[in-house]
Design a protein around this motif. Sequence first.
Motif, mmCIF file in Angstrom:
data_model
loop_
_atom_site.group_PDB
_atom_site.id
_atom_site.type_symbol
_atom_site.label_atom_id
_atom_site.label_comp_id
_atom_site.label_asym_id
_atom_site.label_seq_id
_atom_site.Cartn_x
_atom_site.Cartn_y
_atom_site.Cartn_z
ATOM 1 N N ALA A 613 0.810 -1.216 0.000
ATOM 2 C CA ALA A 613 0.000 0.000 0.000
ATOM 3 C C ALA A 613 0.849 1.275 0.000
ATOM 4 C CB ALA A 613 -0.938 0.009 1.206
ATOM 5 N N ASN A 614 2.058 1.192 0.579
ATOM 6 C CA ASN A 614 2.904 2.397 0.607
ATOM 7 C C ASN A 614 3.997 2.358 -0.454
ATOM 8 O OD1 ASN A 614 4.820 0.632 1.563
ATOM 9 N ND2 ASN A 614 5.290 1.770 3.439
ATOM 10 N N GLY A 615 3.874 1.386 -1.394
ATOM 11 C CA GLY A 615 4.871 1.277 -2.453
ATOM 12 C C GLY A 615 6.215 0.897 -1.883
ATOM 13 N N VAL A 616 7.227 1.724 -2.152
ATOM 14 C CA VAL A 616 8.567 1.478 -1.610
ATOM 15 C C VAL A 616 8.977 2.659 -0.733
ATOM 16 C CG1 VAL A 616 9.306 -0.050 -3.469
ATOM 17 C CG2 VAL A 616 9.611 2.414 -3.727
ATOM 18 N N ALA A 617 8.020 3.191 0.022
ATOM 19 C CA ALA A 617 8.285 4.364 0.868
ATOM 20 C C ALA A 617 9.418 4.110 1.855
ATOM 21 C CB ALA A 617 7.008 4.754 1.618
ATOM 22 N N GLU A 618 9.575 2.844 2.278
ATOM 23 C CA GLU A 618 10.620 2.523 3.262
ATOM 24 C C GLU A 618 12.027 2.729 2.694
ATOM 25 O OE1 GLU A 618 9.642 -1.226 0.998
ATOM 26 O OE2 GLU A 618 8.523 0.439 1.893
ATOM 27 N N ARG A 619 12.153 2.801 1.363
ATOM 28 C CA ARG A 619 13.466 2.984 0.734
ATOM 29 C C ARG A 619 13.765 4.463 0.432
ATOM 30 N NH1 ARG A 619 16.257 -1.349 -0.672
ATOM 31 N NH2 ARG A 619 15.243 -3.386 -0.888
ATOM 32 N N VAL A 620 12.795 5.333 0.648
ATOM 33 C CA VAL A 620 12.937 6.738 0.270
ATOM 34 C C VAL A 620 13.131 7.605 1.504
ATOM 35 C CG1 VAL A 620 11.813 8.702 -0.853
ATOM 36 C CG2 VAL A 620 11.544 6.396 -1.808
ATOM 37 N N GLU A 621 14.076 8.504 1.435
ATOM 38 C CA GLU A 621 14.323 9.469 2.509
ATOM 39 C C GLU A 621 14.215 10.877 1.930
ATOM 40 O OE1 GLU A 621 18.213 11.022 4.836
ATOM 41 O OE2 GLU A 621 17.789 8.879 5.100
ATOM 42 N N ILE A 622 13.405 11.734 2.574
ATOM 43 C CA ILE A 622 13.171 13.089 2.071
ATOM 44 C C ILE A 622 13.403 14.098 3.187
ATOM 45 C CG2 ILE A 622 11.464 14.672 1.078
ATOM 46 C CD1 ILE A 622 10.125 12.351 -0.257
ATOM 47 N N THR A 623 14.097 15.177 2.846
ATOM 48 C CA THR A 623 14.184 16.324 3.749
ATOM 49 C C THR A 623 13.575 17.523 3.042
ATOM 50 O OG1 THR A 623 16.404 16.922 2.960
ATOM 51 C CG2 THR A 623 16.259 15.483 4.897
#
Length: 684
Positions: A613-623
């Motif tokens: 459901a969250n795609g690959v959000a765990e691999r992405v880091e955003i500031t």
Amino acid sequence: MQPVTNGRKQWTKMILLGLAMMVCLIPFQAARADDDGDYKLYGTIQSLPGASGWSGDWVVNGRTVHVLASTKVKQEKGLIALGATVEIEGWLQADGSVNAKEIETKSGTGGGTYFKLYGNVETLPNTANRIGDWTVNRRIVHVSPTTYIKLEHGSLAVGAYVEVEGNVRTDGSIDAFKVETKQGGSSGGSSSNDLFKGYIETLPSTAGRIGVWSIGGRQVNVSAATVIVQQYAAVAVGVYVEIYGTLRADGSIDATKIETKNAAGSSGGGSSSDSRGSYNEFYGTVESLPGTAGNIGQWTVSGRKVNVTTGTYIEHPERGLIVGSLVEVKGPVQADNSINATKIEIKSGTSSGNPGSNNKVYGKIDSLPNDPNFIGQWTVAGRKVNVTLYTRIKRKYGTVAVGAYVEAEGLAQADGSLNAREIEVKQGAGGGAFMSYNPVATVEAADYAEESAPESIVSAFGSNLAAGVAAASTLPLPQTLSDVTVLVDGKQARLFFVSPHQINYQIPASTPLGLANVAIMRGGVVVSQGTILVTESKLAFFAANSDGQGAPAGYVTRVKANGEQSSESVARLDTTQNKLVPATIERRNGDKLFLVLFGTGLRGAKDEDGNAANGVAERVEITIGGVKAEVHYAGVAPGFAGLDQINVLIPDAALANPAAEVKVKLRDGEGTIKQGNTITISLQ
């Protein structure tokens, strides 16, 4: 937050439709904003005003361009005409048109006939401003009142060394856009490591050709220390060559290196693309040899006739030449489809090497692992070759298949196998060869980087790619537009847009990683070839100004405490700069603000937490503004070809800033961190 929230699906659909139309109709690298706020458009002239002069409305790549009396028009590299390629600098208007400040031609209507010539001026017309026919390196150069003559490196006279840019006529003469004097001619100053180009006019009959050569009217002094490279043709009168050396006070050159560029009588001498017409690179197995001294005569290599002369350069003879040897052949193709070899490199044999040492393996692929990216153990010429996700596989000359010839390089292991860093396919399993077609360059559509990922949206740039302009209007995207198809590793890509100088397409999902071959076909005939570097995943975001920076192509979803949602733009038109800039995002107590970004190349990342459901959000880091933000979704943008989406919660701790930087990083399957292009938003 899901990819598209239920309450705002229609609004989101409109945003994505607008972005999809941009993908289909606007060349990705065609428009970008420079630091001074000016807008640039690169494309083909499709219509011109009928009035005298250039004032009025033009159409360039489907965009209206307003040309004023004050617009500066530069025609150094071609004349203004329908079909010419131009770069336009100006100001973007609210209706999408451009008010032109400056227009510069990049090539004439001939497209691929653009030509660059270096040489000495041999004759000049006795006319005002030297308008008329010149002779440069035995070639007629037509100079008109619009030809730009630049005398930065010396005065203009017979004997001056010049660079000529223009279009080649069918008779071989050149319509010059620009003539520039260069150092190294009779009027230039002395220089070391001087580069000179021209046709060989006379040669000494001494051993090793030691003595004085005459090249393009220049005296070239050749000694035993001069390196003579005959890769593209044997040294002979009429052959076009490059000379490196030191210029003497008398204008002659002491040559340190001479390299042949094309055979006597062939076209293309001095071309910026170094076109050699039917020049061919061929890789295969020696099937027969003439048995003469030096093996001078006709060879058979993988069914192809190869003509070897005393001028053919044989590289690595220490590897031994026998029937069955693996060789690489270079040279021009003849009318009977044989090759006059200018260079043959013997590739035969493998060496086990010491464990841990660099090693190479040449030969046929005997077996391959059952993996879409060929990860696992290969067998090449009887040797085990270990391939990982990060082995670069170059496929310019053919696709990976059992029976294909390859060159593998890597570290030798104790068991005799090779851990491959790089593998290059030299010839496909079906034989054949790679021809030097008109080159095409492919880049990522959003940030114009060379690296792309499977299913990414990319742009290919070249010349004579299509007969006209056409755009896709349906999903799934078509594989043919206006008789144009694009093959990536032999697989048909889906097309957004085609034009004579640019094609926007989607990399096929099944494309293996590494350097893939790209072929552009018109009516089933290959007209251009190039390569593209394919990686597992990539971060590239679309920007509002189509330049990969500044305000993003996206929006903000505002979620109130009671669950009510509304959507707001993150870009606005600044009329003073005539460009889109970040729109102010107002923060209110109790509201949550989700920034929605669109890009391409992300979907190849592997799901790590098992939550689809969250795609690959765990691999992405955003500031955002230097403050870490919470990523709620990163993956496919539903319903659109090649488009990816990220939803991120704007942190309350981010300080107010009219140009807050949004920096995005992606961690791939091996733990490598990839940085996306930086975009900016305006926080209140």
